[in-house]
Design a protein around this motif. Sequence first.
Motif, PDB file in Angstrom:
ATOM      1  N   TYR A 291       0.833  -1.406   0.021  1.00  0.00           N
ATOM      2  CA  TYR A 291       0.025  -0.025   0.006  1.00  0.00           C
ATOM      3  C   TYR A 291       0.901   1.195   0.024  1.00  0.00           C
ATOM      4  O   TYR A 291       1.782   1.240   0.771  1.00  0.00           O
ATOM      5  N   CYS A 292       0.357   2.269  -0.859  1.00  0.00           N
ATOM      6  CA  CYS A 292       0.892   3.667  -0.345  1.00  0.00           C
ATOM      7  C   CYS A 292       0.152   4.573  -1.136  1.00  0.00           C
ATOM      8  O   CYS A 292      -0.652   4.293  -1.989  1.00  0.00           O
ATOM      9  N   ASP A 293       0.029   6.000  -0.598  1.00  0.00           N
ATOM     10  CA  ASP A 293      -0.448   6.988  -1.109  1.00  0.00           C
ATOM     11  C   ASP A 293       0.558   8.020  -1.562  1.00  0.00           C
ATOM     12  O   ASP A 293       1.406   8.209  -0.664  1.00  0.00           O
ATOM     13  N   THR A 389      -0.615  -4.117  -9.655  1.00  0.00           N
ATOM     14  CA  THR A 389      -0.480  -2.838  -8.483  1.00  0.00           C
ATOM     15  C   THR A 389      -1.608  -2.005  -9.347  1.00  0.00           C
ATOM     16  O   THR A 389      -1.649  -1.841 -10.492  1.00  0.00           O
ATOM     17  N   THR A 390      -2.413  -1.390  -8.438  1.00  0.00           N
ATOM     18  CA  THR A 390      -3.692  -0.607  -8.744  1.00  0.00           C
ATOM     19  C   THR A 390      -3.200   0.744  -8.588  1.00  0.00           C
ATOM     20  O   THR A 390      -2.534   1.217  -7.909  1.00  0.00           O
ATOM     21  N   GLN A 391      -4.111   1.623  -9.436  1.00  0.00           N
ATOM     22  CA  GLN A 391      -3.951   3.077  -9.199  1.00  0.00           C
ATOM     23  C   GLN A 391      -5.285   3.760  -9.203  1.00  0.00           C
ATOM     24  O   GLN A 391      -6.011   3.460  -9.839  1.00  0.00           O
ATOM     25  N   SER A 392      -5.495   4.534  -8.246  1.00  0.00           N
ATOM     26  CA  SER A 392      -6.712   5.049  -8.031  1.00  0.00           C
ATOM     27  C   SER A 392      -6.592   6.644  -7.559  1.00  0.00           C
ATOM     28  O   SER A 392      -6.038   6.916  -6.461  1.00  0.00           O
ATOM     29  N   MET A 393      -7.029   7.649  -8.384  1.00  0.00           N
ATOM     30  CA  MET A 393      -6.972   8.888  -8.363  1.00  0.00           C
ATOM     31  C   MET A 393      -8.037   9.259  -7.611  1.00  0.00           C
ATOM     32  O   MET A 393      -9.072   9.517  -7.879  1.00  0.00           O
ATOM     33  N   VAL A 412      -3.777  13.578  -4.923  1.00  0.00           N
ATOM     34  CA  VAL A 412      -3.717  11.837  -4.162  1.00  0.00           C
ATOM     35  C   VAL A 412      -3.689  10.650  -4.859  1.00  0.00           C
ATOM     36  O   VAL A 412      -5.095  10.447  -5.478  1.00  0.00           O
ATOM     37  N   ILE A 413      -2.911  10.024  -5.170  1.00  0.00           N
ATOM     38  CA  ILE A 413      -2.975   8.679  -5.847  1.00  0.00           C
ATOM     39  C   ILE A 413      -2.797   7.672  -4.860  1.00  0.00           C
ATOM     40  O   ILE A 413      -1.809   7.270  -4.275  1.00  0.00           O
ATOM     41  N   ASN A 414      -4.057   6.799  -5.059  1.00  0.00           N
ATOM     42  CA  ASN A 414      -3.825   5.436  -3.927  1.00  0.00           C
ATOM     43  C   ASN A 414      -3.493   4.183  -4.808  1.00  0.00           C
ATOM     44  O   ASN A 414      -3.761   4.156  -5.836  1.00  0.00           O
ATOM     45  N   HIS A 415      -2.494   3.662  -4.148  1.00  0.00           N
ATOM     46  CA  HIS A 415      -1.864   2.389  -4.684  1.00  0.00           C
ATOM     47  C   HIS A 415      -2.240   1.035  -3.828  1.00  0.00           C
ATOM     48  O   HIS A 415      -1.719   1.375  -2.716  1.00  0.00           O
ATOM     49  N   ARG A 416      -2.441  -0.160  -4.353  1.00  0.00           N
ATOM     50  CA  ARG A 416      -2.669  -1.384  -3.717  1.00  0.00           C
ATOM     51  C   ARG A 416      -1.377  -2.015  -4.680  1.00  0.00           C
ATOM     52  O   ARG A 416      -1.640  -2.199  -5.638  1.00  0.00           O
ATOM     53  N   ILE A 417      -0.472  -2.625  -4.024  1.00  0.00           N
ATOM     54  CA  ILE A 417       1.002  -3.019  -4.764  1.00  0.00           C
ATOM     55  C   ILE A 417       0.813  -4.552  -4.856  1.00  0.00           C
ATOM     56  O   ILE A 417       0.536  -5.162  -3.794  1.00  0.00           O
ATOM     57  N   ASP A 418       1.266  -4.952  -5.937  1.00  0.00           N
ATOM     58  CA  ASP A 418       1.183  -6.474  -6.066  1.00  0.00           C
ATOM     59  C   ASP A 418       2.301  -7.289  -5.330  1.00  0.00           C
ATOM     60  O   ASP A 418       3.441  -6.284  -5.165  1.00  0.00           O
ATOM     61  N   ILE A 419       2.038  -8.361  -5.128  1.00  0.00           N
ATOM     62  CA  ILE A 419       2.821  -9.031  -4.155  1.00  0.00           C
ATOM     63  C   ILE A 419       4.382  -9.391  -4.825  1.00  0.00           C
ATOM     64  O   ILE A 419       5.356  -9.622  -4.165  1.00  0.00           O
ATOM     65  N   GLN A 420       4.357  -9.105  -6.056  1.00  0.00           N
ATOM     66  CA  GLN A 420       5.701  -9.239  -7.032  1.00  0.00           C
ATOM     67  C   GLN A 420       6.560  -7.884  -7.126  1.00  0.00           C
ATOM     68  O   GLN A 420       7.744  -7.789  -7.337  1.00  0.00           O
ATOM     69  N   ILE A 469       6.447  15.950  -3.558  1.00  0.00           N
ATOM     70  CA  ILE A 469       6.042  14.518  -3.458  1.00  0.00           C
ATOM     71  C   ILE A 469       6.328  14.010  -2.135  1.00  0.00           C
ATOM     72  O   ILE A 469       7.209  14.087  -1.426  1.00  0.00           O
ATOM     73  N   ARG A 470       5.136  13.490  -1.550  1.00  0.00           N
ATOM     74  CA  ARG A 470       5.319  12.543  -0.279  1.00  0.00           C
ATOM     75  C   ARG A 470       4.664  11.230  -0.496  1.00  0.00           C
ATOM     76  O   ARG A 470       3.473  11.088  -1.118  1.00  0.00           O
ATOM     77  N   VAL A 471       5.306  10.316   0.078  1.00  0.00           N
ATOM     78  CA  VAL A 471       4.711   8.857  -0.005  1.00  0.00           C
ATOM     79  C   VAL A 471       4.399   8.519   1.466  1.00  0.00           C
ATOM     80  O   VAL A 471       4.970   8.694   2.176  1.00  0.00           O
ATOM     81  N   VAL A 472       2.879   8.444   1.457  1.00  0.00           N
ATOM     82  CA  VAL A 472       2.307   8.322   2.819  1.00  0.00           C
ATOM     83  C   VAL A 472       1.837   6.874   2.956  1.00  0.00           C
ATOM     84  O   VAL A 472       1.444   6.239   2.206  1.00  0.00           O
ATOM     85  N   GLY A 473       1.948   6.392   4.254  1.00  0.00           N
ATOM     86  CA  GLY A 473       1.264   4.949   4.629  1.00  0.00           C
ATOM     87  C   GLY A 473       2.180   3.912   3.662  1.00  0.00           C
ATOM     88  O   GLY A 473       1.376   3.030   3.707  1.00  0.00           O
ATOM     89  N   ALA A 474       3.156   3.945   3.785  1.00  0.00           N
ATOM     90  CA  ALA A 474       3.907   2.912   2.681  1.00  0.00           C
ATOM     91  C   ALA A 474       4.035   1.625   3.431  1.00  0.00           C
ATOM     92  O   ALA A 474       4.466   1.586   4.510  1.00  0.00           O
ATOM     93  N   LEU A 475       3.557   0.732   2.848  1.00  0.00           N
ATOM     94  CA  LEU A 475       3.588  -0.764   3.323  1.00  0.00           C
ATOM     95  C   LEU A 475       3.880  -1.726   2.270  1.00  0.00           C
ATOM     96  O   LEU A 475       3.107  -1.758   1.223  1.00  0.00           O
ATOM     97  N   GLU A 476       5.073  -2.460   2.467  1.00  0.00           N
ATOM     98  CA  GLU A 476       5.294  -3.484   1.573  1.00  0.00           C
ATOM     99  C   GLU A 476       4.493  -4.572   1.390  1.00  0.00           C
ATOM    100  O   GLU A 476       3.783  -5.057   2.600  1.00  0.00           O
ATOM    101  N   PRO A 477       4.244  -5.205   0.296  1.00  0.00           N
ATOM    102  CA  PRO A 477       3.432  -6.555   0.142  1.00  0.00           C
ATOM    103  C   PRO A 477       4.054  -7.542   1.362  1.00  0.00           C
ATOM    104  O   PRO A 477       5.121  -7.623   1.472  1.00  0.00           O
TER     105      PRO A 477
END
Length: 582
Positions: A291-293, A389-393, A412-420, A469-477
């Motif tokens: 995850y990251c915004d 990996t998804t992207q949602s503005m 703000v762009i929200n991403h759910r990040i693929d496990i790869q 640019i700020r990367v918020v709530g970064a969580l690795e898969p």
Amino acid sequence: MDFLTDYVKKAVSKTNEKKRKRQIIISCIVGIILVGLISINLFNPKDKFPDYTSDCSSYHKMPLLFNKSYDKILHDIDYKLEVVNKLSGAIKIPTVVYDSYGQPDLNTSLADDKEYSEFQKFHDYLETEFPLVHKHLKREIVNKVGLVYTWTPEVETDAKPLLLMAHQDVVPVEPSTLDKWSYPPFEGHYDDLTGKIYGRGALDTKLFLIAQFSTVELLLKEKYELKKPLILAYGFDEEKGGDFGAKFIADFLLDRYGKDGIEALFDEGEGIVQLDESTFIASPGVAEMGYCDVYIELDTPGGHSSAPNHWDIETTGIGIISEINHFITLDQFETSVSSNNPVLSFLQCNAKFNPESLDPLVLRAIRKNSLSKFERAIQKNDLRFTFKTTQSMDVIKGGIKSNAMPENVVDVINHRIDIQSSVNETVLHDLKHVIDAAEKYNLGVTVDWRNTGEMEVLKNSTELGTFNIRVVGALEPVSTIPYDDFYELVASTVVSVYNDPLFAGDSGKDVEVLFEGTMSPGNTDSVYYALNKLVNGRVYRFSGNLVEAANAHTVDEWCTDKSLLTSHAFIYSMIVNFNEAY
């Protein structure tokens, strides 16, 4: 004339012979190509689904070696009402968190905290409703609001503890929707005809929290002799990322137990779905997308809108941000099917036992054992979102007046990040388009890679402005859990719970319980424990409840009494089996 006739016959014969030879050669070439294609399909191991050796129907029920009051969880009406009332009471306390909430004020009491004061009422409620838990377990407060309870066996042991998790907080209720609720969102209304319990948090996730407390309270009442430690941990800001709740608790437990110091954990997640009268499927979340915004903030000069003259073309900060969004939208992340994605096993289980639930093209690809066909089949199917990996503005802000050029625009762009993939790979994807725009419009670029306040300058600011640019709530898969003896213990526990006569139905058929892990596209507090490597990968996003619930985060959130009590029964069985049979 005869001479000419013989000549023509010989010429035709030679021509036919050449044609036959040409046809033979073409047939051979086509045959070689076909054999090659077939060989590639048959013998290319990268194109095959992973071997489905742990069949989802292969698990068997196991005896519950301590069941003094177990039956009353699912069959005692008075006890059902007692537990339902506890959940109803928990819903009545609006432990809401907003995205603006930050670090709790450590210089005041919790009751006086401007943002988190309702949590003091919730703590008091838990202490009143579960007196044995608060008498026999050690309660510790982490970062003022977080709760950690430890049940230590009377006989000293080196065994690693089991960890049960949930979160205390709930999402806000949109005021404009209040008249759409069947009952007020913080009333905790129980409809005894339908079995539904309404209210914010009924599903997400006070159901699981109350089921855990009720289980421990019941075991203590029964004087159960615990053999291995048990930890209960409850964050308070999961709905905004867990930065001050679960993150602090995970660090707290890491200091105490060290890496791989906890045997396994259970957090909110998927439950059990009833497929037909006698078939159930359990789908624990056994991996988690990252995850990251990505916040793209652009500062530019303002001015009167009658003369948008900062650049060669007539545009503003909003126009530049819109252009970036356009190019990011065109630059979609690719769908990429990897053999270690647990969704594949879950789909293989469904193809075998619940084929009608699958898209025909997906089902055909699984039966053909072809990952390439599967990848093509999901391109226009929602399944693709678990393989990319998804992207949602989701947010864009800028401008304060229709005749004044905006001086600050935020995207703000929200991403759910693929496990790869990874957080950095995802951020670089967006950053590429920001840098292109910075070059085109002569703007600076700075990046705060993890929202720490430390900015890296990639391109110096100019008089025309800069991107921050700020990367918020970064969580690795989080990769998939190990499929080991503990996994089999969980599966067998679920099979046992759902082989209760309550689930047999009118037909009298034997109940079949399928168990197969899948992946959680959403994130839970458990990610901090996984990334800290507290549990050696055994992170189960699974509450064990029958899925009779709906509308998390929206109007008329509800669960049923049966959903609550099945979670209670699963937790009871899991604690006992972990202590007696593992």
